[in-house]
Write an enzyme that holds these catalytic residues in place. Structure first.
Site, PDB file in Angstrom:
ATOM      1  N   CYS A   1     -17.318  -6.194 -37.464  1.00  0.00           N
ATOM      2  CA  CYS A   1     -18.397  -7.177 -37.363  1.00  0.00           C
ATOM      3  C   CYS A   1     -19.240  -6.872 -36.123  1.00  0.00           C
ATOM      4  CB  CYS A   1     -17.933  -8.625 -37.227  1.00  0.00           C
ATOM      5  SG  CYS A   1     -16.838  -9.178 -38.520  1.00  0.00           S
TER       6      CYS A   1
ATOM      7  N   ARG B   1     -21.019  -1.729 -38.149  1.00  0.00           N
ATOM      8  CA  ARG B   1     -19.754  -2.399 -37.850  1.00  0.00           C
ATOM      9  C   ARG B   1     -19.280  -3.291 -38.997  1.00  0.00           C
ATOM     10  NH1 ARG B   1     -18.547  -2.230 -32.483  1.00  0.00           N
ATOM     11  NH2 ARG B   1     -17.108  -3.949 -32.762  1.00  0.00           N
TER      12      ARG B   1
ATOM     13  N   TRP C   1     -17.844  -7.940 -41.491  1.00  0.00           N
ATOM     14  CA  TRP C   1     -16.883  -7.154 -42.268  1.00  0.00           C
ATOM     15  C   TRP C   1     -15.732  -8.108 -42.529  1.00  0.00           C
ATOM     16  CZ3 TRP C   1     -11.811  -5.320 -41.817  1.00  0.00           C
ATOM     17  CH2 TRP C   1     -11.463  -4.285 -42.681  1.00  0.00           C
TER      18      TRP C   1
ATOM     19  N   ASN D   1     -15.920 -11.861 -33.974  1.00  0.00           N
ATOM     20  CA  ASN D   1     -15.491 -10.545 -34.440  1.00  0.00           C
ATOM     21  C   ASN D   1     -13.992 -10.473 -34.215  1.00  0.00           C
ATOM     22  OD1 ASN D   1     -15.133  -7.810 -34.931  1.00  0.00           O
ATOM     23  ND2 ASN D   1     -15.988  -7.163 -32.972  1.00  0.00           N
ATOM     24  N   GLY D   2     -13.207 -10.288 -35.280  1.00  0.00           N
ATOM     25  CA  GLY D   2     -11.764 -10.167 -35.094  1.00  0.00           C
ATOM     26  C   GLY D   2     -10.998 -11.125 -35.977  1.00  0.00           C
TER      27      GLY D   2
ATOM     28  N   GLU E   1     -10.323  16.963 -43.509  1.00  0.00           N
ATOM     29  CA  GLU E   1     -11.554  16.258 -43.131  1.00  0.00           C
ATOM     30  C   GLU E   1     -12.575  16.303 -44.280  1.00  0.00           C
ATOM     31  OE1 GLU E   1     -12.590  14.225 -41.171  1.00  0.00           O
ATOM     32  OE2 GLU E   1     -14.724  14.476 -40.866  1.00  0.00           O
TER      33      GLU E   1
ATOM     34  N   LYS F   1     -14.104  12.972 -46.069  1.00  0.00           N
ATOM     35  CA  LYS F   1     -15.549  12.726 -46.147  1.00  0.00           C
ATOM     36  C   LYS F   1     -15.953  12.440 -47.594  1.00  0.00           C
ATOM     37  CE  LYS F   1     -17.107  12.841 -42.051  1.00  0.00           C
ATOM     38  NZ  LYS F   1     -15.899  12.109 -41.693  1.00  0.00           N
TER      39      LYS F   1
ATOM     40  N   GLU G   1     -14.687   8.948 -48.758  1.00  0.00           N
ATOM     41  CA  GLU G   1     -15.326   7.769 -48.170  1.00  0.00           C
ATOM     42  C   GLU G   1     -16.796   7.651 -48.547  1.00  0.00           C
ATOM     43  OE1 GLU G   1     -15.759   7.435 -43.904  1.00  0.00           O
ATOM     44  OE2 GLU G   1     -15.714   9.588 -43.651  1.00  0.00           O
TER      45      GLU G   1
ATOM     46  N   HIS H   1       3.692  23.694 -54.418  1.00  0.00           N
ATOM     47  CA  HIS H   1       4.721  22.647 -54.375  1.00  0.00           C
ATOM     48  C   HIS H   1       4.247  21.349 -55.011  1.00  0.00           C
ATOM     49  CE1 HIS H   1       7.142  25.278 -51.927  1.00  0.00           C
ATOM     50  NE2 HIS H   1       6.041  25.563 -51.255  1.00  0.00           N
TER      51      HIS H   1
ATOM     52  N   LYS I   1     -17.662   1.110 -39.069  1.00  0.00           N
ATOM     53  CA  LYS I   1     -17.469   2.257 -38.194  1.00  0.00           C
ATOM     54  C   LYS I   1     -16.388   2.047 -37.143  1.00  0.00           C
ATOM     55  CE  LYS I   1     -19.796   5.960 -35.938  1.00  0.00           C
ATOM     56  NZ  LYS I   1     -19.184   6.971 -36.811  1.00  0.00           N
TER      57      LYS I   1
HETATM   58  C1  F6R Z   1     -14.376   8.840 -41.081  1.00  0.00           C
HETATM   59  C2  F6R Z   1     -14.389   8.086 -39.842  1.00  0.00           C
HETATM   60  C3  F6R Z   1     -13.150   7.367 -39.461  1.00  0.00           C
HETATM   61  C4  F6R Z   1     -12.968   7.348 -37.942  1.00  0.00           C
HETATM   62  C5  F6R Z   1     -11.775   6.476 -37.569  1.00  0.00           C
HETATM   63  C6  F6R Z   1     -11.490   6.498 -36.083  1.00  0.00           C
HETATM   64  O1  F6R Z   1     -15.581   9.504 -41.274  1.00  0.00           O
HETATM   65  O2  F6R Z   1     -15.374   8.019 -39.164  1.00  0.00           O
HETATM   66  O3  F6R Z   1     -12.031   7.891 -40.099  1.00  0.00           O
HETATM   67  O4  F6R Z   1     -12.791   8.651 -37.493  1.00  0.00           O
HETATM   68  O5  F6R Z   1     -12.016   5.164 -37.973  1.00  0.00           O
HETATM   69  O6  F6R Z   1     -12.578   6.037 -35.343  1.00  0.00           O
HETATM   70  P1  F6R Z   1     -12.698   6.336 -33.806  1.00  0.00           P
HETATM   71  O7  F6R Z   1     -12.884   7.797 -33.636  1.00  0.00           O
HETATM   72  O8  F6R Z   1     -13.884   5.550 -33.355  1.00  0.00           O
HETATM   73  O9  F6R Z   1     -11.419   5.870 -33.171  1.00  0.00           O
END
Ligand code: F6R
Length: 613
Positions: free
Chosen positions: A2, A27, A78, A102-103, A486, A490, A493, A509, A608
């Site tokens: 949030c 957020r 969120w 937020n929380g 990774e 990507k 998500e 395996h 994020k």
């Molecule tokens: C994926 C992504 C997330 C963050 C994860 C950790 O693209 O961005 O998987 O990497 O939420 O976030 P930070 O690095 O801010 O601790």
């Protein structure tokens, strides 16, 4: 998660708050709202406008609404408690007290039961509204919002940051936190309180970071800070270096695409402080840990979440090979609950772009309690993780706004290279010649990355075909394996497609059974010591009918011959390859998601900065 914004000052609060929320939308984005004072001068009340959906929905509603007041708060949500809906959107307002949160309030059931017994009527399903009820009761008793906050704070358990206003005190904002970040922007005759500096930098570059159990009290142009017990505290005003234009799209369709293209600069900026150009060796500047401390390390634990975790996994290969220190790499949410054994002389390395990820922060605290030396790699300076770790390395990537992390990932890979080389240097595990060679390769990466960005066009054109596959298997060996992970993350998500990242040697395996002509294989296969073996794995996948995109080094005929598409990377050493390989896997996910019409910067269900467990 949030995003929270509050404003007091001469500008139109609607513009400042909506502008700030726009920059915090990463957020959370399932609903949004504002509460701004309105009415004749001596009889102002909060006019609350809320909307389900992204901020655009709220902005539409606000087009025809104006406010006369100079105080207001806003929120982009969120959802945790209560489905995303207008009724559950913040601000929550009870008897003239309005707040954004937020929380999570963990004891909300007890609070709700008590309030219900007292006859409270609830208008949402959120835990946040309960705090508005508590504050409304306490302002009635005390006639003062600050005093009310002092009384309510001890009643709350959980992780929260809360910003409250009361219509009877039209120049007062009170905010407090335990967990998620809160920052105060101290402007000329104006005050902004927000979850992140990005909502503040258009108004001022002077900010104060709130610590847990601190209260900020804004009255007009004055700001004071107090402990939860009400004792005044002195706080440092920090001047931030990020600028407002860094948080614009600069002509790109999405922030993510802009951030992918910023990566060469991000890697250069991460490296710059740590290179001695005369000796051509690594010097870790201002890291806050002495050479003696670094020499004494006998084990490294790398702890992070998501993309940062995958960068950490690449760090394991780098540190073990270059500095010869054993490394364990852990997902923060696992580490903190598995009673980890942390031997003496361990270094705990936490990686976090935001510096606010709840699990990573909790893991860091746990490690500190166990007496371990801690080092953080963060992008956001003065974030919680940065503030709490003993040592600090900075990504220097600039603001990363796309929810999917890109430039922070490659910056971290660069920093992990530098850290490994420096550990190798101070521990005598690496010859000067080898260190200089590896560093030289790293410093060449930004210009090589520019060349790899040309694959933007390839993936833009290929996206329509790629999105038709039933799934994508990303594979690699050694330090390229984290890039496979990774790439899969990507794609999941952003494109919401089934994708797996696998160590290519593991294919036999199990995952080999997934392969047929509707499965696309992305094989990360640079010319390193694992090349031949990875090539054999590629042949095996091809023999089962899989379609192949291979990513290799230079003009590789063998790879071309066995791939549907071959993507050539500039020649680099093993330690730099992951930085180059990141770009095509990011571009693939970006373009496939874009071709599917998804909101690439704000994928569904995500936010994020994950400040809840
Ligand atoms: C994926 C992504 C997330 C963050 C994860 C950790 O693209 O961005 O998987 O990497 O939420 O976030 P930070 O690095 O801010 O601790």
């Amino acid at each position: 998660m949030c995003g929270i914004v509050g404003y007091y000052g001469p500008k139109d609060p609607k513009d400042v708050i909506v502008g700030g929320l726009k920059r915090l939308e990463y957020r959370g984005y399932d609903s949004a709202g504002v509460a701004i004072l309105d009415g004749p001068k001596n009889d102002q009340h909060f006019k609350v406008v809320r909307a389900e959906g992204k901020l655009g929905e709220l902005a539409k509603k606000l087009e025809t609404v104006s406010f006369t007041g100079h105080l207001g708060i806003g929120h982009t949500r969120w959802a945790t408690h209560g489905v995303p809906s207008e009724r559950n959107a913040h601000p929550h307002t009870v008897d003239g007290v309005s707040l954004v949160h937020n929380g999570i309030i963990e004891n909300y059931q007890d609070i709700k039961a008590d309030l219900a017994r007292e006859g409270a009527v609830f208008s949402s399903d959120t835990d946040s509204e309960l705090v508005a009820h508590l504050l409304a009761r306490k302002v009635k008793e005390t006639g003062d919002l600050f005093k009310a906050v002092e009384l309510v704070l001890p009643m709350l358990t959980g992780a929260y940051s809360i910003l409250a206003v009361w219509e009877k005190q039209p120049d007062v904002m009170v905010a407090f936190k335990n967990g998620p970040p809160l920052i105060v922007g101290v402007g000329e005759k104006e005050m902004v309180i927000a979850s992140d500096v990005q909502a503040i930098i258009s108004h001022t570059n002077k900010v104060v970071y709130l610590e847990d159990f601190e209260i900020v009290f804004v009255k007009g142009n004055d700001v004071k800070f107090f402990s939860a017990a009400g004792a005044p505290i002195k706080k440092e005003v920090v001047t931030i270096t990020w600028t407002a234009d860094q948080v614009e799209k600069a002509g790109y369709k999405h922030f993510m695409l802009k951030e992918i293209h910023e990566q060469p600069r991000a890697v250069a900026a991460a490296c710059a402080p740590h290179v001695n150009l005369e000796t051509k060796r690594v010097k870790l500047s201002d890291v806050g840990l002495s050479d003696e401390q670094l020499r004494g390390i006998e084990r490294v634990f790398i702890i992070a979440c998501g993309t940062s975790y995958y960068a950490g996994l690449a760090g394991k290969y780098l540190i073990e090979q270059l500095a010869k220190i054993p490394v364990e790499c852990d997902i923060a949410s696992e580490f903190r609950y598995r009673d980890p054994v942390i031997p003496p002389r361990s270094l705990i390395l936490t990686i976090s772009q935001s510096g606010e990820t709840a699990d990573t922060l909790a893991a860091l605290r746990l490690a500190k309690q166990a007496g371990a030396l801690t080092l953080s790699i963060c992008n956001v300076r003065a974030s919680s993780i940065d503030r709490e770790a003993h040592g600090h390395l900075y990504m220097n990537s600039g603001p990363e706004i796309g929810v999917a992390s890109t430039k922070a990932f490659v910056s971290t890979l660069a920093l992990l290279n530098l850290l490994s080389l420096y550990l190798g240097q101070v521990r005598g595990a690496l010859s000067v010649k080898d260190e200089q060679h590896a560093l030289e390769q790293l410093l060449a990466a930004p210009s090589q990355m520019e060349a790899v960005l040309a694959y933007d066009k390839f993936f833009a054109e290929a996206a329509q075909k790629l999105k038709a596959y039933k799934g994508i298997l990303f594979m690699g060996r050694g330090i390229n394996y984290p890039i496979a992970l990774e790439g899969a993350l990507k794609l999941k998500e952003l494109a919401y497609m089934h994708a797996e990242g696998y160590a290519a040697g593991e294919m036999k395996h199990g995952p080999l059974a997934l392969i047929d002509e509707r499965m696309l294989i992305v094989m990360v296969c640079p010319s390193d010591r694992n090349y031949e073996k990875t090539l054999s794995n590629l042949e095996e996948a091809r023999a089962r009918g899989g379609r192949i995109i291979s990513i290799g080094t230079g003009d590789n005929h063998a790879l071309k011959a066995v791939s549907d598409h071959y993507l050539s990377l500039p020649k680099a050493e093993w330690n730099v390859n992951p930085i180059l390989e990141s770009i095509p896997v990011q571009l693939l996910a970006y373009h496939v998601a874009n071709a599917m019409g998804h909101d690439v910067d704000q994928p569904r269900n995500l936010a994020k900065s994950v400040t809840v467990e």
